[in-house]
Design an enzyme around this catalytic site. Structure first.
Site, PDB file in Angstrom:
ATOM      1  N   LYS A  81       0.827  -1.215   0.000  1.00  0.00           N
ATOM      2  CA  LYS A  81       0.000   0.000   0.000  1.00  0.00           C
ATOM      3  C   LYS A  81       0.863   1.268   0.000  1.00  0.00           C
ATOM      4  CE  LYS A  81      -0.719   0.129   4.957  1.00  0.00           C
ATOM      5  NZ  LYS A  81      -1.284   0.675   6.067  1.00  0.00           N
ATOM      6  N   ASP A  82       2.180   1.137   0.292  1.00  0.00           N
ATOM      7  CA  ASP A  82       3.072   2.307   0.248  1.00  0.00           C
ATOM      8  C   ASP A  82       3.629   2.585  -1.147  1.00  0.00           C
ATOM      9  OD1 ASP A  82       2.808   2.627   3.005  1.00  0.00           O
ATOM     10  OD2 ASP A  82       4.601   1.452   3.465  1.00  0.00           O
ATOM     11  N   ARG A 129      -8.393   8.223   4.764  1.00  0.00           N
ATOM     12  CA  ARG A 129      -9.317   7.159   4.352  1.00  0.00           C
ATOM     13  C   ARG A 129     -10.082   6.600   5.562  1.00  0.00           C
ATOM     14  NH1 ARG A 129      -8.828   1.952   5.244  1.00  0.00           N
ATOM     15  NH2 ARG A 129      -6.669   2.157   5.909  1.00  0.00           N
ATOM     16  N   ARG A 130      -9.352   6.315   6.629  1.00  0.00           N
ATOM     17  CA  ARG A 130     -10.021   5.782   7.828  1.00  0.00           C
ATOM     18  C   ARG A 130     -10.928   6.832   8.459  1.00  0.00           C
ATOM     19  NH1 ARG A 130      -4.362   3.022   9.736  1.00  0.00           N
ATOM     20  NH2 ARG A 130      -4.701   0.939   8.863  1.00  0.00           N
ATOM     21  N   ARG A 151       0.585  10.013  14.330  1.00  0.00           N
ATOM     22  CA  ARG A 151       1.627   9.349  13.556  1.00  0.00           C
ATOM     23  C   ARG A 151       2.431   8.492  14.507  1.00  0.00           C
ATOM     24  NH1 ARG A 151       5.737  11.117   9.240  1.00  0.00           N
ATOM     25  NH2 ARG A 151       5.952   8.875   9.386  1.00  0.00           N
ATOM     26  N   GLY A 152       3.363   7.735  13.944  1.00  0.00           N
ATOM     27  CA  GLY A 152       4.240   6.931  14.794  1.00  0.00           C
ATOM     28  C   GLY A 152       4.045   5.452  14.545  1.00  0.00           C
ATOM     29  N   ARG A 157       1.437   4.404  18.809  1.00  0.00           N
ATOM     30  CA  ARG A 157      -0.008   4.583  18.640  1.00  0.00           C
ATOM     31  C   ARG A 157      -0.791   3.881  19.752  1.00  0.00           C
ATOM     32  NH1 ARG A 157      -1.267   5.151  12.241  1.00  0.00           N
ATOM     33  NH2 ARG A 157       0.749   5.967  11.651  1.00  0.00           N
ATOM     34  N   CYS A 244      -1.332   7.618  -2.208  1.00  0.00           N
ATOM     35  CA  CYS A 244      -1.721   6.659  -1.176  1.00  0.00           C
ATOM     36  C   CYS A 244      -2.111   7.351   0.128  1.00  0.00           C
ATOM     37  CB  CYS A 244      -0.636   5.613  -0.949  1.00  0.00           C
ATOM     38  SG  CYS A 244       0.924   6.261  -0.396  1.00  0.00           S
TER      39      CYS A 244
END
Length: 319
Positions: A81-82, A129-130, A151-152, A157, A244
């Site tokens: 996905k990256d 997206r989420r 982030r992280g 997280r 992405c």
């Protein structure tokens, strides 16, 4: 004399190292050669900016690809996905192994499910997206949530939840499975609620196009159904001209009648991050047997989504 070790380029994160270690073992088995991991730091690993701000697409990939191009490593493993949707001519996507669970999951305090979170619950995610889909679901079902950009790595997280700064965080099931932390999941988000990122749960194994022998050996790890599915998903992403980090979810899956696989279904969603507007469509067709057929499935659905106004929901178009 033992054959020279193959050098596998990987990001340094715990997840990347776990993924790469699993691929290294598999490559060793098919080639009979030892594989050594070469750790490479990418811009996405050192930048503290939000992914959407630093361009999202390719920030974790560029340094690995440069190392491949310079011959410092023989092959590289990416989270699919990256990967940017355009493939450079000098590199070949040699294998897409069988996909892990593509779903998103919640890790919440007090082992709560998503629908049991208290009013005003703060849910952390760095993904537009989420955010778009969680907020849309909450609007539709009378839930009161606040999505908070974070982030992280996984530890960071989940730490926000343990420290009480957030009620929950959203992560990818595949990543938690690969680092052996699936037991921390408190809820799996159905793909009917949140469609994953295109390619989520799949890995990409890339090598130099000129290294035909290695490409052929790596191809033994390829799963044709996974490759067809992620090709359709990424074709849709490319046709939407979205990077992405855009709020696009897509999932291709196989529809079977008993043991016989009949068709491939592609579902996709684009939405505003506040969840107020979503364009969500699906299409079903014969299981693609060629790259071009898989690409066509994605393009067709993207065309329908654009006709329904998807472009206006994505904010900045990727360039």
């Amino acid at each position: 004399m033992t054959e020279k070790a193959l050098r596998l380029g990987t990001r340094r994160s715990k997840l990347a190292m776990a993924q790469s270690g699993q691929v290294a073992n598999a490559v060793s088995q098919v080639t009979g050669r030892p594989v050594e991991l070469v750790e490479i730091t990418t811009y996405g690993d050192v930048s503290r900016e939000h992914l959407a701000q630093i361009g999202g697409t390719g920030v974790f990939v560029a340094a690995l690809r440069e190392a491949l191009a310079r011959g410092e490593v023989d092959f590289a493993v990416h989270s699919l996905k990256d990967l940017p949707t355009t493939q450079p001519d000098e590199l070949v996507l040699a294998a897409v192994p069988e996909r892990e669970d593509p779903r998103d999951v919640i890790v919440a305090r007090d082992a709560l499910k998503f629908t049991d979170l208290p009013r005003g619950a703060r849910i952390g995610t760095g993904s537009p997206r989420r955010m778009a889909q969680l907020n849309a679901y909450a609007r539709a079902h009378g839930l009161d949530i606040e999505t908070v950009p974070v982030r992280g790595n996984v530890d960071t997280r989940i730490g926000f939840v343990h420290k009480g700064e957030l009620d929950a965080v959203v992560l990818a099931a595949a990543g938690l499975n690969r680092i052996g932390r699936a037991d921390e999941v408190t809820d799996f988000l159905s793909v009917d609620t949140v469609l994953p990122a295109p390619g989520q749960g799949a890995l990409a194994i890339e090598c130099a196009a000129g290294n035909a022998d290695l490409a052929a050996a790596l191809a033994e790890l390829d799963d044709p159904f996974t490759r067809a599915a992620v090709t359709a998903e990424r074709s849709l992403l490319a046709a939407l001209e979205a990077g992405c980090s855009a709020p696009v979810g897509a999932l291709a899956d196989l529809l079977a009648d008993g043991q016989i696989v009949k068709e491939m279904r592609l579902r996709a969603v684009v939405g505003t991050t506040d969840g107020s507007t979503l364009v969500q469509l699906s299409t079903t067709g014969p299981v693609p047997h060629t790259h071009e057929q898989a690409m066509a499935l994605g393009r067709e659905l993207a065309t329908e989504m654009l006709a329904q106004g998807a472009a206006g929901l994505m904010g900045e178009r990727a360039h």
